[in-house]
Write an enzyme that holds these catalytic residues in place. Sequence first.
Site, PDB file in Angstrom:
ATOM      1  N   ASP A   1     -12.625  17.201   2.110  1.00 15.28           N
ATOM      2  CA  ASP A   1     -11.299  17.607   1.635  1.00 15.28           C
ATOM      3  C   ASP A   1     -10.411  17.989   2.808  1.00 15.28           C
ATOM      4  OD1 ASP A   1     -10.157  20.028  -0.896  1.00 15.28           O
ATOM      5  OD2 ASP A   1      -9.071  18.721   0.487  1.00 15.28           O
TER       6      ASP A   1
ATOM      7  N   CYS B   1       8.914   5.273  -2.258  1.00 14.71           N
ATOM      8  CA  CYS B   1       9.348   6.253  -3.256  1.00 14.71           C
ATOM      9  C   CYS B   1      10.227   7.346  -2.651  1.00 14.71           C
ATOM     10  CB  CYS B   1       8.140   6.884  -3.946  1.00 14.71           C
ATOM     11  SG  CYS B   1       7.492   5.855  -5.280  1.00 14.71           S
TER      12      CYS B   1
ATOM     13  N   TYR C   1       6.198  13.186  -6.092  1.00 16.79           N
ATOM     14  CA  TYR C   1       5.559  12.367  -5.048  1.00 16.79           C
ATOM     15  C   TYR C   1       6.532  11.989  -3.929  1.00 16.79           C
ATOM     16  CZ  TYR C   1       3.191   8.144  -3.249  1.00 16.79           C
ATOM     17  OH  TYR C   1       2.618   7.178  -2.439  1.00 16.79           O
TER      18      TYR C   1
ATOM     19  N   LYS D   1       6.582  13.083   0.155  1.00 13.59           N
ATOM     20  CA  LYS D   1       6.556  12.086   1.239  1.00 13.59           C
ATOM     21  C   LYS D   1       7.737  12.283   2.191  1.00 13.59           C
ATOM     22  CE  LYS D   1       2.905   9.566   0.129  1.00 13.59           C
ATOM     23  NZ  LYS D   1       1.699   9.587   0.992  1.00 13.59           N
TER      24      LYS D   1
ATOM     25  N   ASN E   1       4.595  -0.854  -2.429  1.00 20.91           N
ATOM     26  CA  ASN E   1       3.608  -1.307  -3.392  1.00 20.91           C
ATOM     27  C   ASN E   1       2.558  -2.268  -2.833  1.00 20.91           C
ATOM     28  OD1 ASN E   1       2.268  -1.898  -5.882  1.00 20.91           O
ATOM     29  ND2 ASN E   1       4.093  -1.176  -6.922  1.00 20.91           N
TER      30      ASN E   1
ATOM     31  N   LYS F   1      -1.644   0.479 -10.095  1.00 20.05           N
ATOM     32  CA  LYS F   1      -0.257   0.031 -10.020  1.00 20.05           C
ATOM     33  C   LYS F   1      -0.138  -1.322 -10.713  1.00 20.05           C
ATOM     34  CE  LYS F   1       0.028   0.388  -5.648  1.00 20.05           C
ATOM     35  NZ  LYS F   1      -1.394   0.720  -5.501  1.00 20.05           N
TER      36      LYS F   1
ATOM     37  N   LYS G   1      -5.153  -6.614 -17.460  1.00 20.73           N
ATOM     38  CA  LYS G   1      -4.763  -6.899 -18.846  1.00 20.73           C
ATOM     39  C   LYS G   1      -4.928  -8.390 -19.175  1.00 20.73           C
ATOM     40  CE  LYS G   1      -1.604  -2.985 -19.404  1.00 20.73           C
ATOM     41  NZ  LYS G   1      -0.209  -2.525 -19.648  1.00 20.73           N
TER      42      LYS G   1
ATOM     43  N   ARG H   1      10.376  -5.678  -8.179  1.00 21.11           N
ATOM     44  CA  ARG H   1       9.642  -5.059  -7.072  1.00 21.11           C
ATOM     45  C   ARG H   1       9.268  -6.133  -6.066  1.00 21.11           C
ATOM     46  NH1 ARG H   1      10.877  -1.434  -9.874  1.00 21.11           N
ATOM     47  NH2 ARG H   1       9.726   0.421 -10.542  1.00 21.11           N
TER      48      ARG H   1
HETATM   49  P1  NAD Z   1      -5.845   5.671  -2.953  1.00 19.49           P
HETATM   50  O1  NAD Z   1      -5.598   6.628  -4.057  1.00 19.49           O
HETATM   51  O2  NAD Z   1      -6.674   4.485  -3.205  1.00 19.49           O
HETATM   52  O3  NAD Z   1      -6.438   6.446  -1.674  1.00 19.49           O
HETATM   53  C1  NAD Z   1      -6.099   7.751  -1.361  1.00 19.49           C
HETATM   54  C2  NAD Z   1      -7.429   8.459  -1.071  1.00 19.49           C
HETATM   55  O4  NAD Z   1      -7.131   9.791  -0.638  1.00 19.49           O
HETATM   56  C3  NAD Z   1      -8.324   8.579  -2.306  1.00 19.49           C
HETATM   57  O5  NAD Z   1      -9.575   8.011  -2.049  1.00 19.49           O
HETATM   58  C4  NAD Z   1      -8.440  10.077  -2.539  1.00 19.49           C
HETATM   59  O6  NAD Z   1      -9.707  10.504  -2.985  1.00 19.49           O
HETATM   60  C5  NAD Z   1      -8.164  10.602  -1.133  1.00 19.49           C
HETATM   61  N1  NAD Z   1      -7.736  11.984  -1.137  1.00 19.49           N
HETATM   62  C6  NAD Z   1      -6.846  12.573  -1.975  1.00 19.49           C
HETATM   63  N2  NAD Z   1      -6.742  13.886  -1.685  1.00 19.49           N
HETATM   64  C7  NAD Z   1      -7.596  14.106  -0.637  1.00 19.49           C
HETATM   65  C8  NAD Z   1      -7.966  15.257   0.110  1.00 19.49           C
HETATM   66  N3  NAD Z   1      -7.449  16.451  -0.166  1.00 19.49           N
HETATM   67  N4  NAD Z   1      -8.864  15.134   1.106  1.00 19.49           N
HETATM   68  C9  NAD Z   1      -9.408  13.928   1.400  1.00 19.49           C
HETATM   69  N5  NAD Z   1      -9.120  12.794   0.720  1.00 19.49           N
HETATM   70  C10 NAD Z   1      -8.233  12.888  -0.278  1.00 19.49           C
HETATM   71  O7  NAD Z   1      -4.409   5.252  -2.420  1.00 19.49           O
HETATM   72  P2  NAD Z   1      -3.975   4.121  -1.363  1.00 19.49           P
HETATM   73  O8  NAD Z   1      -3.267   3.091  -2.113  1.00 19.49           O
HETATM   74  O9  NAD Z   1      -5.126   3.768  -0.485  1.00 19.49           O
HETATM   75  O10 NAD Z   1      -2.883   4.951  -0.520  1.00 19.49           O
HETATM   76  C11 NAD Z   1      -3.140   5.458   0.787  1.00 19.49           C
HETATM   77  C12 NAD Z   1      -1.895   6.187   1.277  1.00 19.49           C
HETATM   78  O11 NAD Z   1      -0.794   5.275   1.275  1.00 19.49           O
HETATM   79  C13 NAD Z   1      -1.494   7.377   0.405  1.00 19.49           C
HETATM   80  O12 NAD Z   1      -0.975   8.400   1.211  1.00 19.49           O
HETATM   81  C14 NAD Z   1      -0.382   6.807  -0.453  1.00 19.49           C
HETATM   82  O13 NAD Z   1       0.503   7.783  -0.903  1.00 19.49           O
HETATM   83  C15 NAD Z   1       0.271   5.842   0.516  1.00 19.49           C
HETATM   84  N6  NAD Z   1       1.000   4.757  -0.189  1.00 19.49           N
HETATM   85  C16 NAD Z   1       0.309   3.813  -0.860  1.00 19.49           C
HETATM   86  C17 NAD Z   1       1.033   2.801  -1.525  1.00 19.49           C
HETATM   87  C18 NAD Z   1       0.346   1.716  -2.288  1.00 19.49           C
HETATM   88  O14 NAD Z   1       1.058   0.909  -2.884  1.00 19.49           O
HETATM   89  N7  NAD Z   1      -0.972   1.652  -2.313  1.00 19.49           N
HETATM   90  C19 NAD Z   1       2.421   2.794  -1.481  1.00 19.49           C
HETATM   91  C20 NAD Z   1       3.077   3.808  -0.784  1.00 19.49           C
HETATM   92  C21 NAD Z   1       2.359   4.784  -0.113  1.00 19.49           C
HETATM   93  O1  GDC Z   2       3.034   1.477 -11.178  1.00 17.78           O
HETATM   94  P1  GDC Z   2       3.927   0.576 -10.390  1.00 17.78           P
HETATM   95  O2  GDC Z   2       3.282  -0.520  -9.631  1.00 17.78           O
HETATM   96  O3  GDC Z   2       4.762   1.531  -9.432  1.00 17.78           O
HETATM   97  O4  GDC Z   2       4.978  -0.046 -11.429  1.00 17.78           O
HETATM   98  C1  GDC Z   2       5.840  -1.089 -11.068  1.00 17.78           C
HETATM   99  C2  GDC Z   2       6.601  -1.545 -12.317  1.00 17.78           C
HETATM  100  O5  GDC Z   2       5.673  -2.263 -13.151  1.00 17.78           O
HETATM  101  C3  GDC Z   2       7.146  -0.383 -13.166  1.00 17.78           C
HETATM  102  O6  GDC Z   2       8.446  -0.656 -13.585  1.00 17.78           O
HETATM  103  C4  GDC Z   2       6.182  -0.350 -14.361  1.00 17.78           C
HETATM  104  O7  GDC Z   2       6.772   0.136 -15.539  1.00 17.78           O
HETATM  105  C5  GDC Z   2       5.840  -1.845 -14.489  1.00 17.78           C
HETATM  106  N1  GDC Z   2       4.626  -2.085 -15.262  1.00 17.78           N
HETATM  107  C6  GDC Z   2       4.543  -2.919 -16.332  1.00 17.78           C
HETATM  108  N2  GDC Z   2       3.313  -2.871 -16.885  1.00 17.78           N
HETATM  109  C7  GDC Z   2       1.250  -1.513 -16.214  1.00 17.78           C
HETATM  110  O8  GDC Z   2       0.455  -1.862 -17.087  1.00 17.78           O
HETATM  111  C8  GDC Z   2       2.593  -2.002 -16.132  1.00 17.78           C
HETATM  112  N3  GDC Z   2       0.844  -0.600 -15.270  1.00 17.78           N
HETATM  113  C9  GDC Z   2       1.715  -0.175 -14.253  1.00 17.78           C
HETATM  114  N4  GDC Z   2       1.235   0.699 -13.348  1.00 17.78           N
HETATM  115  N5  GDC Z   2       2.998  -0.609 -14.162  1.00 17.78           N
HETATM  116  C10 GDC Z   2       3.437  -1.506 -15.092  1.00 17.78           C
HETATM  117  C11 GDC Z   2       5.059   2.832  -6.820  1.00 17.78           C
HETATM  118  C12 GDC Z   2       4.339   4.165  -6.833  1.00 17.78           C
HETATM  119  C13 GDC Z   2       3.329   4.193  -5.705  1.00 17.78           C
HETATM  120  C14 GDC Z   2       3.988   3.854  -4.393  1.00 17.78           C
HETATM  121  C15 GDC Z   2       4.834   2.595  -4.504  1.00 17.78           C
HETATM  122  C16 GDC Z   2       5.690   2.335  -3.284  1.00 17.78           C
HETATM  123  O9  GDC Z   2       6.042   2.821  -7.836  1.00 17.78           O
HETATM  124  O10 GDC Z   2       3.687   4.316  -8.073  1.00 17.78           O
HETATM  125  O11 GDC Z   2       2.746   5.487  -5.627  1.00 17.78           O
HETATM  126  O12 GDC Z   2       4.759   4.911  -3.924  1.00 17.78           O
HETATM  127  O13 GDC Z   2       5.738   2.646  -5.592  1.00 17.78           O
HETATM  128  O14 GDC Z   2       6.293   1.096  -3.427  1.00 17.78           O
HETATM  129  P2  GDC Z   2       6.212   1.514  -8.741  1.00 17.78           P
HETATM  130  O15 GDC Z   2       6.386   0.313  -7.919  1.00 17.78           O
HETATM  131  O16 GDC Z   2       7.247   1.792  -9.756  1.00 17.78           O
END
Ligand code: NAD
Ligand code: GDC
Length: 410
Positions: free
Chosen positions: A57, A123, A152, A156, A181, A195, A203, A225
Site C-alpha cells: 500500500d 479527466c 477523480y 489528478k 482512455n 472502461k 458484452k 472518445r
Molecule cells: P488499474 O486500476 O488497472 O491499476 C491501478 C493499480 O493501482 C491497481 O492494481 C490498484 O490495486 C493499485 N492501487 C490502488 N491504490 C493503491 C495503493 N494505495 N497502493 C498500491 N497500489 C494501489 O488502472 P490502470 O488503467 O493501470 O491505471 C494506471 C494509472 O493510470 C492510474 O493512476 C490511472 O488513474 C491512470 N490513468 C489510466 C487511464 C486508463 O485509461 N487506463 C486513463 C487515465 C489515467
Molecule cells: O468508462 P469510459 O470508458 O470512461 O466511458 C466512455 C464512454 O462509453 C462513456 O460515455 C460511457 O457512457 C460509454 N459507455 C457505453 N457503454 C459500458 O458498458 C458502456 N461501460 C462503460 N464503462 N462505458 C460505456 C475515462 C475515465 C478513466 C480515465 C479516462 C481518461 O472516462 O473513466 O478513469 O480517466 O477517461 O481518458 P470515459 O472515457 O468517459
Amino acid sequence: MSKVIVVAGAGGFIGGHLVADMLRQGFKVRAADIKPLDEWYQVHRKADNSAGPLMGDVRDYQNCRRICKGADEVYQLAADMGGMGFIENNKALCMLSVLSNTHMILASQEAGVEKFFYASSACVYNADKQKDPNVTALKEADAYPGLPEDGYGWEKLFSERMCRHFREDFGLHTRCARFHNVYGPNGTWEGGREKAPAAICRKVIAAVVSGKHEIEIWGDGTQTRSFMFIDDCVKGIQRITHSDILEPINLGSSELVTINQLVDIAEEIAGIKLNRSYKLDAPRGVAGRNSDNTKIQGYMGWEPDTRLKDGMEKTYRWIYDEFVDKYDASTAHKSSISTFTKGSHPIPGDGFNPESKNMDTWKQGIPAGYNARSTPKPAKAKKAPVKKKAKPVAKKGKAGKKKGKRVGAR
Ligand code: NAD
Ligand code: GDC
C-alpha cells in the site's frame, strides 16, 4: 549496474505491462500494489514484488520509503480508479489516491531518485470544452481554468501541480502524462471498474456465448472518445519520462470514434450484428473527448498510432479467452454484475452501486499498516499491588543510619 526502477500500481493494467517492458530491457524492478499477488493482472517473478495491504500500500509512507530507497526511477501509477461507472460513484475514494501520490513523491525526493513519472488523465480537462460529441481535440492549455471531472479529475489536477512544485522548489525531475482512455489485454474487463472498450468487448462476447444477440449501451451511443492501445502507452510513458517536456502532456490517440462505432468494431471482430438498447441514465461522462497531439508530435515526432481496429482485435481475443474460461451460455449474464465495493451486494450491470456510498466505505481509505502499527496493544492486566510488608522500625543509633539508605540517594 542496471538501473533500479520502481513501479507503483504494478498489479494493475498499465503497471503490469510497464514492469514487463522494464524487465525486458534488463532493469531491476521493484513492483508494488495494494492488491494481494493473486489478484495482480500480471505477476513477474523477476521483479521484487511488494503485494497486499501491509507491504504494497503506497498510501503508507513507510512502504514508499522502503521501495524508493536506492531507486533510480519511480513510476507512480497507483490509484483507485476505473471507468465512468466507478469514478462517478466513488468520488471520495478516487480523491484518496492523493495519499499515494503525495507519499510516493515525498519518498522519491528523500531517496534522491533521478526521475519521477506521474500518471495523470484526460479527466483533468475543463468539462465545458467537452460538451459536444463533435469535439475540438483538447490542447494541454484546456485544463485551465480548472473544471475537471469531479472527484477523480480534481485529484489528478492537484497532483500534477504537486509534481510541478516539487520540480520547481526541490529540483526533483518530475514528468506527467495525461492518458486518454487506455485499453488492451490484461486489463479490467468486468466487475464495474472496466472502461468502454473492455466493457463493449465483454458484452459482445456474452451475446456470442449466450446466443442472446442483444447489447445494452450506456448513453445514446453518440458520445465520442479516442482510445489508446496499451503498447503506445508504455512507450509514451518512458519517452516522456526521459524527455525535457516539463508540462503535463497529452498521451492519447487522435482517432476519434463514437461509442456506436466502437460497438461496430467489436461486432465486426465477432462477426455478429446485435440488437442495441440504450441506457440513458447510465454513467456517460463528457459528450466528446479527443487528444490534440500537436505538442507531443512537436517534441518527439511521434504520437500513439495503433489503429483502434487493430488494438480492439487483440483486446477482444484476450477477453474472449478469459470469458469462456469463466462463463458458459447459461452463466454469461453474470459477467455484467458489478462487485467493486468490498462486501457489497452485487448489483447487475451499469456499474452504479449504491453500496459505494455505504457509511463504512471510507474505512478503505486507512492504510492497513497504520492500524497494524498504531493499534494500541491491549493493556497488560495490572498486577494486584503486592502489599509491602511493613519494614521493621530501625532502632535509633549509628547502625540505623547505615542500614537505612537516604531516600533518594542514588
Ligand atoms: P488499474 O486500476 O488497472 O491499476 C491501478 C493499480 O493501482 C491497481 O492494481 C490498484 O490495486 C493499485 N492501487 C490502488 N491504490 C493503491 C495503493 N494505495 N497502493 C498500491 N497500489 C494501489 O488502472 P490502470 O488503467 O493501470 O491505471 C494506471 C494509472 O493510470 C492510474 O493512476 C490511472 O488513474 C491512470 N490513468 C489510466 C487511464 C486508463 O485509461 N487506463 C486513463 C487515465 C489515467
Ligand atoms: O468508462 P469510459 O470508458 O470512461 O466511458 C466512455 C464512454 O462509453 C462513456 O460515455 C460511457 O457512457 C460509454 N459507455 C457505453 N457503454 C459500458 O458498458 C458502456 N461501460 C462503460 N464503462 N462505458 C460505456 C475515462 C475515465 C478513466 C480515465 C479516462 C481518461 O472516462 O473513466 O478513469 O480517466 O477517461 O481518458 P470515459 O472515457 O468517459
